[in-house]
Design a protein around this motif. Structure first.
Motif, PDB file in Angstrom:
ATOM      1  N   ASP A 363      44.312 -35.107 -48.741  1.00  0.00           N
ATOM      2  CA  ASP A 363      45.498 -35.881 -48.387  1.00  0.00           C
ATOM      3  C   ASP A 363      45.737 -35.718 -46.881  1.00  0.00           C
ATOM      4  O   ASP A 363      46.278 -34.711 -46.409  1.00  0.00           O
ATOM      5  CB  ASP A 363      46.702 -35.364 -49.180  1.00  0.00           C
ATOM      6  CG  ASP A 363      47.944 -36.218 -48.923  1.00  0.00           C
ATOM      7  OD1 ASP A 363      47.822 -37.218 -48.189  1.00  0.00           O
ATOM      8  OD2 ASP A 363      49.011 -35.864 -49.472  1.00  0.00           O
ATOM      9  N   ARG A 364      45.291 -36.731 -46.114  1.00  0.00           N
ATOM     10  CA  ARG A 364      45.377 -36.641 -44.660  1.00  0.00           C
ATOM     11  C   ARG A 364      46.808 -36.846 -44.155  1.00  0.00           C
ATOM     12  O   ARG A 364      47.094 -36.610 -42.995  1.00  0.00           O
ATOM     13  CB  ARG A 364      44.429 -37.648 -44.028  1.00  0.00           C
ATOM     14  CG  ARG A 364      42.972 -37.426 -44.428  1.00  0.00           C
ATOM     15  CD  ARG A 364      42.022 -38.329 -43.679  1.00  0.00           C
ATOM     16  NE  ARG A 364      40.646 -38.119 -44.109  1.00  0.00           N
ATOM     17  CZ  ARG A 364      39.856 -37.148 -43.667  1.00  0.00           C
ATOM     18  NH1 ARG A 364      40.335 -36.299 -42.758  1.00  0.00           N
ATOM     19  NH2 ARG A 364      38.622 -37.016 -44.106  1.00  0.00           N
ATOM     20  N   THR A 365      47.701 -37.312 -45.003  1.00  0.00           N
ATOM     21  CA  THR A 365      49.097 -37.520 -44.585  1.00  0.00           C
ATOM     22  C   THR A 365      49.949 -36.292 -44.838  1.00  0.00           C
ATOM     23  O   THR A 365      51.168 -36.330 -44.642  1.00  0.00           O
ATOM     24  CB  THR A 365      49.685 -38.712 -45.345  1.00  0.00           C
ATOM     25  OG1 THR A 365      49.716 -38.414 -46.749  1.00  0.00           O
ATOM     26  CG2 THR A 365      48.863 -39.972 -45.082  1.00  0.00           C
ATOM     27  N   THR A 387      60.381 -28.097 -49.504  1.00  0.00           N
ATOM     28  CA  THR A 387      59.292 -28.560 -48.662  1.00  0.00           C
ATOM     29  C   THR A 387      58.446 -29.554 -49.427  1.00  0.00           C
ATOM     30  O   THR A 387      58.071 -29.311 -50.584  1.00  0.00           O
ATOM     31  CB  THR A 387      58.418 -27.376 -48.241  1.00  0.00           C
ATOM     32  OG1 THR A 387      59.257 -26.467 -47.540  1.00  0.00           O
ATOM     33  CG2 THR A 387      57.300 -27.835 -47.333  1.00  0.00           C
ATOM     34  N   LYS A 388      58.127 -30.664 -48.825  1.00  0.00           N
ATOM     35  CA  LYS A 388      57.335 -31.710 -49.480  1.00  0.00           C
ATOM     36  C   LYS A 388      55.863 -31.414 -49.304  1.00  0.00           C
ATOM     37  O   LYS A 388      55.386 -31.237 -48.202  1.00  0.00           O
ATOM     38  CB  LYS A 388      57.684 -33.065 -48.869  1.00  0.00           C
ATOM     39  CG  LYS A 388      56.932 -34.207 -49.526  1.00  0.00           C
ATOM     40  CD  LYS A 388      57.322 -35.534 -48.905  1.00  0.00           C
ATOM     41  CE  LYS A 388      56.547 -36.664 -49.549  1.00  0.00           C
ATOM     42  NZ  LYS A 388      56.865 -37.969 -48.955  1.00  0.00           N
ATOM     43  N   HIS A 389      55.181 -31.375 -50.449  1.00  0.00           N
ATOM     44  CA  HIS A 389      53.739 -31.126 -50.428  1.00  0.00           C
ATOM     45  C   HIS A 389      53.000 -32.419 -50.665  1.00  0.00           C
ATOM     46  O   HIS A 389      53.577 -33.497 -50.659  1.00  0.00           O
ATOM     47  CB  HIS A 389      53.394 -30.107 -51.504  1.00  0.00           C
ATOM     48  CG  HIS A 389      53.246 -28.729 -50.934  1.00  0.00           C
ATOM     49  ND1 HIS A 389      52.400 -27.803 -51.451  1.00  0.00           N
ATOM     50  CD2 HIS A 389      53.852 -28.133 -49.866  1.00  0.00           C
ATOM     51  CE1 HIS A 389      52.476 -26.681 -50.760  1.00  0.00           C
ATOM     52  NE2 HIS A 389      53.355 -26.862 -49.793  1.00  0.00           N
ATOM     53  N   SER A 390      51.758 -32.298 -50.906  1.00  0.00           N
ATOM     54  CA  SER A 390      50.931 -33.458 -51.225  1.00  0.00           C
ATOM     55  C   SER A 390      51.272 -33.994 -52.596  1.00  0.00           C
ATOM     56  O   SER A 390      52.076 -33.438 -53.331  1.00  0.00           O
ATOM     57  CB  SER A 390      49.454 -33.086 -51.148  1.00  0.00           C
ATOM     58  OG  SER A 390      49.163 -32.124 -52.138  1.00  0.00           O
ATOM     59  N   GLN A 391      50.583 -35.039 -53.007  1.00  0.00           N
ATOM     60  CA  GLN A 391      50.859 -35.699 -54.277  1.00  0.00           C
ATOM     61  C   GLN A 391      50.481 -34.868 -55.472  1.00  0.00           C
ATOM     62  O   GLN A 391      50.729 -35.247 -56.589  1.00  0.00           O
ATOM     63  CB  GLN A 391      50.113 -37.044 -54.318  1.00  0.00           C
ATOM     64  CG  GLN A 391      50.607 -38.012 -53.246  1.00  0.00           C
ATOM     65  CD  GLN A 391      49.824 -39.294 -53.261  1.00  0.00           C
ATOM     66  OE1 GLN A 391      48.881 -39.436 -54.018  1.00  0.00           O
ATOM     67  NE2 GLN A 391      50.230 -40.226 -52.417  1.00  0.00           N
ATOM     68  N   THR A 392      49.854 -33.757 -55.248  1.00  0.00           N
ATOM     69  CA  THR A 392      49.491 -32.901 -56.382  1.00  0.00           C
ATOM     70  C   THR A 392      50.694 -32.253 -57.015  1.00  0.00           C
ATOM     71  O   THR A 392      50.604 -31.736 -58.124  1.00  0.00           O
ATOM     72  CB  THR A 392      48.521 -31.804 -55.929  1.00  0.00           C
ATOM     73  OG1 THR A 392      49.132 -31.057 -54.885  1.00  0.00           O
ATOM     74  CG2 THR A 392      47.222 -32.402 -55.431  1.00  0.00           C
ATOM     75  N   GLY A 393      51.827 -32.212 -56.319  1.00  0.00           N
ATOM     76  CA  GLY A 393      53.038 -31.678 -56.926  1.00  0.00           C
ATOM     77  C   GLY A 393      53.318 -30.249 -56.560  1.00  0.00           C
ATOM     78  O   GLY A 393      54.329 -29.699 -56.962  1.00  0.00           O
TER      79      GLY A 393
END
Length: 629
Positions: A363-365, A387-393
């Motif tokens: 996830d490059r974003t 804190t917002k992580h990647s789409q993995t949750g």
């Protein structure tokens, strides 16, 4: 001095020989059935009246006998099976001694009718106490019919030693089972007092076993096949979960002859090592074929014991064959390293799917410093900065100050406790069932349990040590005996009827004890040839234990063979007490220990168990003090 040795008269010698050959009606059944088999019969009919005391009749369609042979068959040591001593080691037939008909005729009324296929008329002979009453020509079908009436009519003492009809019928049924199982290629029928007990056609060995012991037997069987230069084995053994408390379904046949061999039985038990519960026995129906020259079957009058030339080899082969069959059919646990190395247990959903190379996605974003507000507490309207992580949750702690957000919404719940927890329910704690009524027990710390086997209590003079299993047997024994005698037992009804499967012989035993069992609290709704339906059991008896109780009872009855009502009642109480008593290794709390002590010494004979073994011992203070000297 005058001579004192003299030759015995023939009728006395015949009666002495009869004592070796004929112990009970079942002995007559065995001899007559074996003679019919030796006559190459394909259909054999057994007719019994009054458990063989009044009539034992065997009718076969064999080759029959001529007039001369019919008369000679009643002479001592007259046989068509052997002609020299060497023939004793080449035997493939049953009745080779030539004493069966002579011995039977010495103690009963015997009527023989026989005809050969090439003859138009047959022969009829009547003998009473070794005396020929008549011999004449008669019309009879091809084959032989032997009727034995009024057994032991001239030996009243021997007749008085016969057991009850139910016991004698059980012995006859056992002999019928042994002969019928050894010869599945012969059709057998068995009648008692006009009732059809068994009717089995010509069939294979598995069908014969199922016909005799019930349809449920089919699922219990594991085939055993092995052939070597020394021994050929065929037949079936039972799965470990179907083992029984009795040895009633254990059959060895050597060259189609039933035998008893503790040595070979030990080989079977060793093959089941680790698979059976304590005091349980495997079931097996095994045919062993060996060279007649390697065995001696003339070592016992009843021919149920055989001497083998090389028992150790037979033991090893038999043990290996049974163990291999149990492992081959996944009955016994096995560990096959080759199979584990070359095969993988693939789930069925993925069995036919192609193998794909795993892909790596990035996830490059992803920005670990980006934050968003999401609600955390379902009981408050506040949001928490996470804190917002990647789409993995996955979530990270983010900045150093975000740890404070973990405690947001966990304020005191005193303000909103009614709204938040009004609908919540709590599961009650599980309660362990007790084998005693704790409400009626005064709990005192005066006892403790040793090794989960002994209950230790204090006395004024010293120490009391009680064997918990034997003591509980004594308590239950007197309770059951009182219920059976007074006929006031309490029964608990089952929600669903319990259906148990037994052999016809075992069903007969339970039927004979049905009234006593009902007085203890059992309720029987139906008894068929091979099925028993139970709708009620005594209070305190678990439903899962009913089958074990009845199996133990059947085993005790077969071993003790009671005759009087008193001994039957006593045996029933002992058997049920032995089955239901707490076992060594079971933990008891203080209340149960105290109750056991009080109940034991409330018994009429607290000193011994129902098997006359001590229930407790005492150690005086003086004995304890001596240990420290």
């Amino acid at each position: 001095m005058s001579d004192i040795i003299q030759l015995l008269p023939d009728h006395v010698a015949n009666q002495i020989a009869a004592g070796e050959v004929v112990q009970r009606p079942a002995s007559v059944v065995k001899e007559l059935l074996e003679n019919a088999i030796d006559a190459n019969a394909t259909e054999i009919k057994l007719i019994i009246k009054d458990a063989g005391k009044t009539l034992v009749q065997v009718i076969d369609n064999g080759k029959g006998m001529s007039v001369t042979d019919a008369r000679l068959s009643f002479e001592r040591h007259a046989t068509s099976k052997i002609k020299s001593a060497e023939d004793l080691f080449l035997l493939n037939t049953k009745g080779f001694r030539g004493e069966a008909l002579a011995s039977i005729a010495a103690i009963a009324h015997v009527e023989l009718k026989t005809k050969q296929e090439e003859d138009d008329l047959g022969t009829a002979i009547e003998i009473e106490g070794s005396v020929v009453k008549s011999q004449e020509v008669t019309v009879t079908p091809t084959g032989t019919s032997v009727s034995v009436k009024h057994l032991f009519f001239n030996i009243p003492a021997r007749r008085n030693f016969l057991k009850s009809d139910s016991v004698e019928l059980r012995h006859i049924t056992d002999e019928f089972h042994r002969v019928a199982l050894a010869h599945p290629n012969i059709a057998f029928s068995f009648y008692h007092n006009g009732s059809d007990i068994f009717n089995v056609p010509q069939e294979n060995y598995r069908q014969r076993v199922v016909h005799i012991f019930g349809t449920r037997t089919n699922e219990k069987l594991v085939p055993v096949e092995e052939e070597t230069e020394v021994l050929k084995i065929s037949g079936f053994v039972g799965k470990p979960e179907f083992s029984k408390k009795t040895k009633s379904e254990q059959f060895f046949f050597v060259n189609q002859r039933f035998i008893k061999s503790p040595y070979l039985n030990h080989a079977i038990n060793s093959a089941y090592d680790g698979l059976l519960k304590d005091s349980y026995h495997p079931i097996y129906f095994l045919n062993l074929t060996v060279d007649p020259k390697s065995i001696d079957i003339n070592i016992h009058p009843t021919k149920t014991e055989i001497k083998f030339d090389d028992e150790h080899t037979l033991y090893a082969i038999l043990r290996s064959a049974v163990k291999h069959s149990l492992g081959q059919f996944n009955i016994a646990p096995i560990l096959d390293f080759d199979d584990q190395a070359n095969h993988f247990n693939t789930p069925y959903d993925y069995k036919d799917k192609p193998v794909e190379t795993p892909a790596i996605e990035v996830d490059r974003t992803f920005n670990p410093f980006a934050q968003e507000k999401i609600p955390v507490s379902p009981f408050s309207g506040k949001s928490v900065v996470t804190t917002k992580h990647s789409q993995t949750g996955f979530k990270s702690s983010g900045s150093g100050n975000s740890w404070e957000s973990l405690y947001v919404g966990l304020e005191s719940k005193s303000n909103n406790s009614d709204s938040e927890f009004s609908q919540m329910t709590f599961e009650s704690e599980a309660k362990d069932s007790s084998i005693f009524d704790e409400a009626a027990i005064e709990t005192r710390k005066s006892t403790f349990q040793l090794q989960q086997k002994y209950v230790v209590s204090t006395l004024k003079s010293g120490m009391l040590i009680i064997d918990q299993n034997r003591a509980h047997q004594r308590i239950l024994y007197e309770n059951f005996l009182r219920h059976i005698t007074i006929k006031e037992a309490t029964s608990q009804q089952l929600l669903f009827p319990l259906e148990l499967h037994f052999t016809p012989n075992e069903i007969g035993i339970i039927e004979g004890l049905q009234s006593e069992l009902e007085h203890t609290g059992f309720v029987f709704s139906e008894m068929q040839d091979k099925t028993i339906t139970i709708t009620g059991v005594p209070v305190g008896v678990p439903e899962s234990e009913v089958s074990m109780i009845l199996e133990q009872l059947i085993s005790d009855v077969e071993n003790d063979v009671p005759d009087t009502n008193f001994s039957t009642t006593d045996l029933l109480a002992k058997s049920m007490a032995k089955s239901l008593a707490i076992k060594n290794g079971q933990s008891l709390n203080s209340a149960e220990q105290e109750h056991m002590v009080n109940s034991l010494f409330a018994c009429k004979e607290p000193n011994v168990s129902p098997a006359n073994r001590p229930t407790f011992i005492t150690m005086a203070v003086d004995e304890i003090e001596k240990k420290f000297m």
